[in-house]
Design a protein around this motif. Structure first.
Motif, short mmCIF file in Angstrom:
data_model
loop_
_atom_site.label_atom_id
_atom_site.label_comp_id
_atom_site.label_asym_id
_atom_site.label_seq_id
_atom_site.Cartn_x
_atom_site.Cartn_y
_atom_site.Cartn_z
N ILE A 156 -9.16 5.99 -4.06
CA ILE A 156 -10.03 6.70 -3.12
C ILE A 156 -9.21 7.46 -2.09
O ILE A 156 -9.26 8.68 -2.02
N GLU A 157 -8.47 6.72 -1.27
CA GLU A 157 -7.60 7.33 -0.27
C GLU A 157 -6.61 6.29 0.22
O GLU A 157 -6.88 5.08 0.15
N LEU A 181 0.83 -1.20 0.00
CA LEU A 181 0.00 0.00 0.00
C LEU A 181 0.86 1.26 0.00
O LEU A 181 2.06 1.20 0.28
N GLN A 182 0.24 2.40 -0.28
CA GLN A 182 0.97 3.67 -0.32
C GLN A 182 1.69 3.96 0.99
O GLN A 182 2.78 4.54 0.99
N ARG A 183 1.09 3.56 2.09
CA ARG A 183 1.67 3.85 3.41
C ARG A 183 2.54 2.69 3.92
O ARG A 183 2.86 2.62 5.09
N GLY A 184 2.86 1.76 3.04
CA GLY A 184 3.72 0.65 3.41
C GLY A 184 3.02 -0.69 3.31
O GLY A 184 1.81 -0.77 3.06
N LEU A 228 -6.32 -2.77 -2.79
CA LEU A 228 -5.32 -2.07 -3.60
C LEU A 228 -5.98 -0.97 -4.44
O LEU A 228 -5.45 0.14 -4.55
N TRP A 229 -7.14 -1.26 -5.02
CA TRP A 229 -7.86 -0.26 -5.81
C TRP A 229 -8.25 0.93 -4.93
O TRP A 229 -8.07 2.08 -5.31
N TRP A 230 -8.79 0.63 -3.75
CA TRP A 230 -9.20 1.70 -2.82
C TRP A 230 -7.99 2.58 -2.48
O TRP A 230 -8.07 3.81 -2.50
N ASP A 231 -6.86 1.93 -2.18
CA ASP A 231 -5.65 2.64 -1.79
C ASP A 231 -5.18 3.58 -2.91
O ASP A 231 -4.72 4.69 -2.64
N GLN A 232 -5.31 3.15 -4.15
CA GLN A 232 -4.84 3.96 -5.28
C GLN A 232 -5.85 4.99 -5.78
O GLN A 232 -5.47 6.02 -6.30
#
Length: 93
Positions: A60-61, A32-35, A54-58
């Motif tokens: 939405i937020e 994820l973006q935050r690790g 993964l979709w949500w992370d990329q």
């Protein structure tokens, strides 16, 4: 809280158990973006949950925490005997 059965089904009808290995719960790693984060989910649902998180992370937020398997009754309905979908590894928060 009343004693929960050792093996049962969750609200959605999937096998649920306090022993995650007995219902084929696996741990997946998510970049994820935050690790890197890990989550425990039913093997048959792992690919779908991975794609969704993964979709949500990329899109939405950034996802900071993610929870999956947790053998328990539905929150707010303790004493009902109805196992949460988390108890079968078929829900994520």
């Amino acid at each position: 809280m009343a004693s929960l059965p050792a093996t049962s089904t969750s609200q959605n009808g999937w096998p649920a158990s306090p022993d995650p290995l007995s219902i084929d719960v696996v741990t997946i790693a998510l970049p994820l973006q935050r690790g890197m984060k890990t989550i425990q989910v039913a093997r048959r649902a792992a690919e779908a949950f991975s794609d969704i998180v993964l979709w949500w992370d990329q899109n939405i937020e950034p996802v900071e925490t993610v929870y999956g398997y947790n053998y328990r009754e539905i929150r707010g309905y303790e004493g009902s005997g109805t196992i949460s979908n988390h108890g079968s590894g078929t829900a994520v928060d």
